[in-house]
Design an enzyme around this catalytic site. Structure first.
Site, PDB file in Angstrom:
ATOM      1  N   ALA A  13     -31.017 -26.675   4.896  1.00  0.00           N
ATOM      2  CA  ALA A  13     -32.181 -25.865   5.274  1.00  0.00           C
ATOM      3  C   ALA A  13     -32.125 -24.459   4.681  1.00  0.00           C
ATOM      4  CB  ALA A  13     -32.294 -25.798   6.790  1.00  0.00           C
ATOM      5  N   SER A  14     -31.186 -24.237   3.770  1.00  0.00           N
ATOM      6  CA  SER A  14     -31.101 -22.917   3.151  1.00  0.00           C
ATOM      7  C   SER A  14     -32.202 -22.709   2.116  1.00  0.00           C
ATOM      8  CB  SER A  14     -29.732 -22.733   2.484  1.00  0.00           C
ATOM      9  OG  SER A  14     -29.399 -23.876   1.730  1.00  0.00           O
ATOM     10  N   ARG A  15     -32.681 -23.829   1.551  1.00  0.00           N
ATOM     11  CA  ARG A  15     -33.643 -23.730   0.449  1.00  0.00           C
ATOM     12  C   ARG A  15     -34.667 -24.855   0.570  1.00  0.00           C
ATOM     13  NH1 ARG A  15     -31.117 -25.086  -4.239  1.00  0.00           N
ATOM     14  NH2 ARG A  15     -29.134 -25.724  -3.348  1.00  0.00           N
ATOM     15  N   VAL A  64     -22.465 -32.239   4.167  1.00  0.00           N
ATOM     16  CA  VAL A  64     -22.848 -33.472   4.881  1.00  0.00           C
ATOM     17  C   VAL A  64     -21.996 -34.674   4.486  1.00  0.00           C
ATOM     18  CG1 VAL A  64     -25.254 -32.790   5.336  1.00  0.00           C
ATOM     19  CG2 VAL A  64     -24.713 -34.045   3.229  1.00  0.00           C
ATOM     20  N   ASN A  90     -32.065 -33.996   5.527  1.00  0.00           N
ATOM     21  CA  ASN A  90     -32.811 -33.540   4.349  1.00  0.00           C
ATOM     22  C   ASN A  90     -31.919 -33.243   3.145  1.00  0.00           C
ATOM     23  OD1 ASN A  90     -35.099 -31.896   2.928  1.00  0.00           O
ATOM     24  ND2 ASN A  90     -33.421 -30.430   3.193  1.00  0.00           N
ATOM     25  N   SER A 142     -37.340 -40.589  -1.109  1.00  0.00           N
ATOM     26  CA  SER A 142     -38.040 -40.101  -2.312  1.00  0.00           C
ATOM     27  C   SER A 142     -38.885 -41.216  -2.907  1.00  0.00           C
ATOM     28  CB  SER A 142     -37.026 -39.647  -3.361  1.00  0.00           C
ATOM     29  OG  SER A 142     -37.679 -39.435  -4.595  1.00  0.00           O
ATOM     30  N   TYR A 155     -29.603 -41.683  -7.900  1.00  0.00           N
ATOM     31  CA  TYR A 155     -30.494 -41.049  -6.916  1.00  0.00           C
ATOM     32  C   TYR A 155     -31.482 -42.075  -6.348  1.00  0.00           C
ATOM     33  CZ  TYR A 155     -33.892 -37.502  -5.226  1.00  0.00           C
ATOM     34  OH  TYR A 155     -34.756 -36.727  -4.470  1.00  0.00           O
ATOM     35  N   ALA A 158     -29.683 -44.435  -3.968  1.00  0.00           N
ATOM     36  CA  ALA A 158     -29.338 -43.795  -2.690  1.00  0.00           C
ATOM     37  C   ALA A 158     -30.588 -43.573  -1.839  1.00  0.00           C
ATOM     38  CB  ALA A 158     -28.629 -42.464  -2.946  1.00  0.00           C
ATOM     39  N   LYS A 159     -31.685 -43.204  -2.472  1.00  0.00           N
ATOM     40  CA  LYS A 159     -32.920 -42.961  -1.718  1.00  0.00           C
ATOM     41  C   LYS A 159     -33.511 -44.264  -1.187  1.00  0.00           C
ATOM     42  CE  LYS A 159     -33.179 -38.453  -1.811  1.00  0.00           C
ATOM     43  NZ  LYS A 159     -33.014 -37.697  -0.558  1.00  0.00           N
TER      44      LYS A 159
HETATM   45  P1  NAP Z   1     -33.239 -28.117  -3.005  1.00  0.00           P
HETATM   46  O1  NAP Z   1     -34.279 -27.077  -3.066  1.00  0.00           O
HETATM   47  O2  NAP Z   1     -32.309 -28.316  -4.136  1.00  0.00           O
HETATM   48  O3  NAP Z   1     -32.382 -27.861  -1.660  1.00  0.00           O
HETATM   49  C1  NAP Z   1     -31.334 -28.720  -1.351  1.00  0.00           C
HETATM   50  C2  NAP Z   1     -30.751 -28.341  -0.021  1.00  0.00           C
HETATM   51  O4  NAP Z   1     -29.722 -29.288   0.298  1.00  0.00           O
HETATM   52  C3  NAP Z   1     -30.083 -26.972  -0.033  1.00  0.00           C
HETATM   53  O5  NAP Z   1     -30.298 -26.343   1.207  1.00  0.00           O
HETATM   54  C4  NAP Z   1     -28.610 -27.307  -0.214  1.00  0.00           C
HETATM   55  O6  NAP Z   1     -27.701 -26.382   0.380  1.00  0.00           O
HETATM   56  C5  NAP Z   1     -28.530 -28.605   0.581  1.00  0.00           C
HETATM   57  N1  NAP Z   1     -27.368 -29.400   0.218  1.00  0.00           N
HETATM   58  C6  NAP Z   1     -27.054 -29.928  -1.001  1.00  0.00           C
HETATM   59  N2  NAP Z   1     -25.889 -30.592  -0.929  1.00  0.00           N
HETATM   60  C7  NAP Z   1     -25.458 -30.470   0.357  1.00  0.00           C
HETATM   61  C8  NAP Z   1     -24.324 -30.928   1.056  1.00  0.00           C
HETATM   62  N3  NAP Z   1     -23.386 -31.659   0.457  1.00  0.00           N
HETATM   63  N4  NAP Z   1     -24.197 -30.618   2.385  1.00  0.00           N
HETATM   64  C9  NAP Z   1     -25.137 -29.867   3.020  1.00  0.00           C
HETATM   65  N5  NAP Z   1     -26.232 -29.404   2.391  1.00  0.00           N
HETATM   66  C10 NAP Z   1     -26.394 -29.696   1.091  1.00  0.00           C
HETATM   67  O7  NAP Z   1     -33.881 -29.555  -2.737  1.00  0.00           O
HETATM   68  P2  NAP Z   1     -35.309 -29.984  -2.127  1.00  0.00           P
HETATM   69  O8  NAP Z   1     -36.231 -30.247  -3.246  1.00  0.00           O
HETATM   70  O9  NAP Z   1     -35.701 -29.080  -1.037  1.00  0.00           O
HETATM   71  O10 NAP Z   1     -34.916 -31.408  -1.550  1.00  0.00           O
HETATM   72  C11 NAP Z   1     -34.747 -31.664  -0.171  1.00  0.00           C
HETATM   73  C12 NAP Z   1     -34.714 -33.167   0.025  1.00  0.00           C
HETATM   74  O11 NAP Z   1     -35.936 -33.740  -0.428  1.00  0.00           O
HETATM   75  C13 NAP Z   1     -33.604 -33.864  -0.769  1.00  0.00           C
HETATM   76  O12 NAP Z   1     -33.084 -34.927  -0.013  1.00  0.00           O
HETATM   77  C14 NAP Z   1     -34.341 -34.392  -1.982  1.00  0.00           C
HETATM   78  O13 NAP Z   1     -33.699 -35.484  -2.535  1.00  0.00           O
HETATM   79  C15 NAP Z   1     -35.667 -34.772  -1.355  1.00  0.00           C
HETATM   80  N6  NAP Z   1     -36.773 -34.881  -2.297  1.00  0.00           N
HETATM   81  C16 NAP Z   1     -37.164 -33.803  -3.040  1.00  0.00           C
HETATM   82  C17 NAP Z   1     -38.205 -33.968  -3.948  1.00  0.00           C
HETATM   83  C18 NAP Z   1     -38.692 -32.838  -4.804  1.00  0.00           C
HETATM   84  O14 NAP Z   1     -39.492 -33.097  -5.709  1.00  0.00           O
HETATM   85  N7  NAP Z   1     -38.274 -31.607  -4.572  1.00  0.00           N
HETATM   86  C19 NAP Z   1     -38.842 -35.211  -4.080  1.00  0.00           C
HETATM   87  C20 NAP Z   1     -38.417 -36.261  -3.305  1.00  0.00           C
HETATM   88  C21 NAP Z   1     -37.381 -36.095  -2.412  1.00  0.00           C
HETATM   89  P3  NAP Z   1     -27.072 -25.152  -0.486  1.00  0.00           P
HETATM   90  O15 NAP Z   1     -28.213 -24.182  -0.637  1.00  0.00           O
HETATM   91  O16 NAP Z   1     -25.961 -24.638   0.352  1.00  0.00           O
HETATM   92  O17 NAP Z   1     -26.652 -25.752  -1.788  1.00  0.00           O
END
Ligand code: NAP
Length: 247
Positions: A13-15, A64, A90, A142, A155, A158-159
C-alpha cells in the site's frame, strides 16, 4: 461510515493501486494497515495523507513472501487490535522476459510474491476472521492471468493461480461469514507499467474499447465495494476492471 470500527490490511500500500485502496478505505472510516516491503518513506507518506484527511492507520513492514515474518507481524498486530476485517492481497511484482530467456530465479520470485504472498497473508488472518465470523478478502489478479501475455509467463501463471485460490478459499470460508473475491485489472498507469515501451502501451490501447488506461481509482472503487457489507452475497468472483480489453 461504511468501514467504521473496521480494520483493513492492504499489502503493497506504499504505492500504486494499494495506496489508493488504503486511502479510500480510510476515508470511509477504516483503520488501515499500510504494508510495504522497501519503500518506508512512501508508506509513511501514504499514512500522513490519510491522517491529514482525518483518517487513521499505521504502517507495517514485511515481505509478503516471507512466511514466518508475515505470521509473526500480522499475529502480533491482531493481538493488539482485536482482529482484521478486510484483507486486500495487492502486493505484486513483475520480472518479464520471453520464456526461453526467463531464468529460474525470475520464475520463482514472481510466484513467491504474487501467489505465495497471498497464501501467507490469508493464512495470517483467516483464523481470526473465522473466530469473529466476519471477513472480506480481496485478491488482486490481472487481465494477463486471464488472457496470457508473451513475455509474462511467470506473472500470467501466478495471476491465474490467484483465481483458483480465490474460488477455493471462497468455498472453504463461505460458511464462516467470510467472502473471498478477486479483482482483475487491465492496464493501469502505475510504477509496475511505467517502463513498458510506448509501442507496447499503444498496442494495449488498441484493444481497449473504452480508449483509456485504467486509473488506480477505477480499481479501488471495485475493491472497496467488495470490501463493504453491500457485497455480502458475492463470493468466489473474479471482477474484471479492464475497460473491455478482455470480456
Ligand atoms: P506498484 O505501483 O509497483 O506497487 C507495488 C506495491 O507492492 C508496492 O507498494 C510495493 O512495496 C509492494 N510490494 C512489492 N513486493 C512486495 C513484497 N514482497 N512484500 C510486500 N509488498 C510488496 O504496482 P501496482 O500497479 O499498484 O500493482 C498492484 C497490484 O495490482 C499488483 O498485484 C499487480 O500485479 C496488480 N495489477 C496491476 C496492473 C497495472 O497495470 N498496474 C494490472 C493488473 C494487475 P514497496 O513500495 O515497498 O516496494
Amino acid at each position: 461510515m461504511e468501514f467504521e470500527n473496521q480494520v483493513a490490511l492492504i499489502t503493497g500500500a506504499s504505492r500504486g493501486i494499494g495506496r489508493e485502496v488504503a486511502m479510500d478505505l480510510a476515508s470511509q472510516g477504516a483503520f488501515v494497515v499500510i504494508n510495504y516491503t522497501n519503500s518506508e518513506d512512501a508508506a509513511k507518506q501514504t499514512l500522513s495523507e490519510i491522517e491529514k484527511a482525518g483518517g487513521k492507520g499505521t504502517t507495517l513492514q514485511f515481505d509478503v513472501s516471507n512466511f514466518d515474518d508475515v505470521q509473526n507481524k500480522v499475529t502480533d498486530f491482531i493481538k493488539n487490535h482485536n482482529g482484521i476485517d478486510v484483507l486486500v492481497n495487492n502486493a505484486g511484482i513483475t520480472r518479464d522476459g520471453l520464456f526461453l530467456r526467463m531464468d529460474e530465479r525470475d520464475w520463482d520470485r514472481v510466484f513467491e510474491v504474487n501467489i505465495k504472498g497471498v497464501f501467507n497473508c490469508t493464512k495470517a488472518v483467516a483464523r481470526s476472521m473465522i473466530k469473529q465470523k466476519y471477513g472480506r478478502i480481496i485478491n488482486i489478479s490481472s487481465v494477463v492471468g486471464e488472457m496470457g501475455n508473451a513475455g509474462q509467463i511467470n506473472y500470467a501463471s501466478a495471476k491465474s493461480a490467484i483465481m483458483g485460490f480465490t474460488k477455493s478459499s471462497a468455498k472453504e470460508f463461505g460458511s464462516r461469514g467470510i467472502t473471498v473475491n478477486a479483482v482483475s485489472p487491465g492496464f493501469v498507469d502505475t510504477d509496475i507499467t511505467k517502463d513498458l515501451p510506448q509501442k507496447t502501451k499503444e498496442k494495449y490501447m488498441e484493444g481497449v474499447p473504452l480508449k483509456r488506461f485504467g486509473t488506480t481509482k477505477d480499481i479501488s472503487n471495485v475493491v472497496t465495494f467488495l470490501a463493504s457489507k453491500k457485497a455480502s452475497y458475492i463470493t468466489g468472483e473474479v471482477i474484471r476492471v479492464n475497460g473491455g480489453l478482455y470480456m
